[in-house]
Design an enzyme around this catalytic site. Structure first.
Site, PDB file in Angstrom:
ATOM      1  N   GLU A  35      -5.588  -5.317  10.193  1.00  0.00           N
ATOM      2  CA  GLU A  35      -4.595  -4.271  10.445  1.00  0.00           C
ATOM      3  C   GLU A  35      -4.919  -3.565  11.766  1.00  0.00           C
ATOM      4  OE1 GLU A  35      -2.487  -2.988   6.650  1.00  0.00           O
ATOM      5  OE2 GLU A  35      -4.233  -1.713   6.869  1.00  0.00           O
TER       6      GLU A  35
ATOM      7  N   LYS B 240       0.167   4.237  -0.293  1.00  0.00           N
ATOM      8  CA  LYS B 240      -0.478   5.437   0.283  1.00  0.00           C
ATOM      9  C   LYS B 240      -0.244   6.635  -0.655  1.00  0.00           C
ATOM     10  CE  LYS B 240       0.427   3.465   4.772  1.00  0.00           C
ATOM     11  NZ  LYS B 240       0.167   3.582   6.198  1.00  0.00           N
TER      12      LYS B 240
ATOM     13  N   GLY C 281       2.132   2.129  10.611  1.00  0.00           N
ATOM     14  CA  GLY C 281       3.036   3.271  10.476  1.00  0.00           C
ATOM     15  C   GLY C 281       3.674   3.711  11.786  1.00  0.00           C
TER      16      GLY C 281
ATOM     17  N   HIS D  24      -9.465   1.014   4.490  1.00  0.00           N
ATOM     18  CA  HIS D  24      -8.203   1.232   5.204  1.00  0.00           C
ATOM     19  C   HIS D  24      -8.450   2.177   6.384  1.00  0.00           C
ATOM     20  CE1 HIS D  24      -4.117   2.472   6.111  1.00  0.00           C
ATOM     21  NE2 HIS D  24      -3.739   1.345   5.524  1.00  0.00           N
TER      22      HIS D  24
ATOM     23  N   ASN E  47       0.874  -1.172   0.000  1.00  0.00           N
ATOM     24  CA  ASN E  47       0.000   0.000   0.000  1.00  0.00           C
ATOM     25  C   ASN E  47       0.909   1.219   0.000  1.00  0.00           C
ATOM     26  OD1 ASN E  47      -1.815   2.039   0.429  1.00  0.00           O
ATOM     27  ND2 ASN E  47      -2.193   1.535   2.592  1.00  0.00           N
TER      28      ASN E  47
ATOM     29  N   SER F 114       3.262  -2.379  10.262  1.00  0.00           N
ATOM     30  CA  SER F 114       4.710  -2.368  10.469  1.00  0.00           C
ATOM     31  C   SER F 114       5.370  -3.716  10.171  1.00  0.00           C
ATOM     32  CB  SER F 114       5.048  -1.889  11.893  1.00  0.00           C
ATOM     33  OG  SER F 114       4.565  -0.572  12.097  1.00  0.00           O
TER      34      SER F 114
ATOM     35  N   GLU G 255      -6.859   4.583   7.527  1.00  0.00           N
ATOM     36  CA  GLU G 255      -6.638   6.017   7.272  1.00  0.00           C
ATOM     37  C   GLU G 255      -7.859   6.626   6.590  1.00  0.00           C
ATOM     38  OE1 GLU G 255      -2.864   5.543   5.302  1.00  0.00           O
ATOM     39  OE2 GLU G 255      -1.972   4.958   7.205  1.00  0.00           O
TER      40      GLU G 255
END
Ligand code: PEP
Length: 254
Positions: free
Chosen positions: A170, A15, A176, A98, A13, A216, A100
């Site tokens: 996730e 991003k 991150g 996701h 991904n 991560s 985010e």
């Protein structure tokens, strides 16, 4: 149990990183590394890179995905991209839900479900993301949260359509942040997701669905995570931006 029934899938991904020139360069670096990959390899790139990525991956074993799509086929949705548009371009996969998108853009389980159904109707393969925030883990409600996210996202999805869905667990606190879930934590929640699939569909669907871990993941921890019974692959953020690191994870999926 039945890990060999499922495809191992390592997806990057990217991003909001890499413009078209950097995207081409990264894919050119990845291509020779991935020739003998023993898993499916996907790069989920920004919309503006899709064309370049599709060209650059032609004839290789790297597949291309987008990072979101809208639920409507077309209409007055300024700046949005429909699933049909992605399909027409030649895109195969799309990340949906996701954290985010949920955190910064107000996406809910209901809109994730709408997007997922639109993606399936257009012939795309969704990578559905679910996962708890730190507070929820500390409150001991991880299983409830992930069950709810999975059940709502899959409403109206048939057993046949499940063949085209990948689920990515996730934990939001691990994305991150450099903090990785332990292999045991990842396996436990991926197993809980598999149990939901057995309840919603059948044991056969549960055993056949690829469930990734994301948060991560890097070359140094990938082997242990990917070695777990219920962890069939990885959704990789930061480490997908360097060919050597991404390949290190692909190699660990052997
Ligand atoms: C992600 O964005 O899905 C992700 C897992 O990011 P990172 O690997 O950087 O934690």
């Amino acid at each position: 149990m039945n890990k060999e029934l499922r495809s191992a899938v390592i997806a990057g991904n990217w991003k909001m990183n890499c413009g078209p020139a950097a995207a081409k360069a990264l894919i050119e670096d990845l291509k020779p590394l991935c020739v003998n990959a023993e898993c499916d390899v996907i790069v989920c790139v920004p919309f503006v890179d899709l064309h370049v990525a599709l060209e650059a991956t032609k004839g290789s074993n790297i597949k291309v995905g987008a990072q979101n799509c809208h639920w409507a086929e077309s209409g007055a949705f300024t700046a949005e991209i429909s699933a049909g548009m992605l399909k027409e371009l030649g895109v195969e996969y799309v990340i949906l839900g996701h954290s985010e998108r949920r955190q910064y853009f107000g996406e809910t389980d209901v809109t994730v479900n709408q997007r997922l159904r639109a993606a399936l109707n257009a012939g795309l393969k969704p990578i559905l993301c679910v996962g708890e925030v730190l507070e929820q883990r500390e409150q001991g409600v991880t299983e409830e949260i992930v069950r709810m996210q999975t059940k709502i996202a899959l409403q109206g999805v048939s057993e046949e359509e499940m063949k085209n869905i990948i689920i990515a667990y996730e934990p939001v606190w691990a994305i991150g942040t450099g903090k990785t879930a332990t292999a045991e934590q990842a396996d436990e929640v991926c197993g809980q997701i598999r149990k939901v699939l057995a309840e919603l569909y059948s044991e056969a669907v549960a055993q056949a669905t690829t469930i990734q871990y994301g948060g991560s993941m890097k070359p140094s921890n990938a082997k242990e995570l990917l070695g777990k019974e219920h962890v069939d692959g990885g959704l990789i953020g930061g480490a997908a931006l360097k060919a050597a690191d991404f390949f290190g994870i692909i190699d660990a999926a052997k």
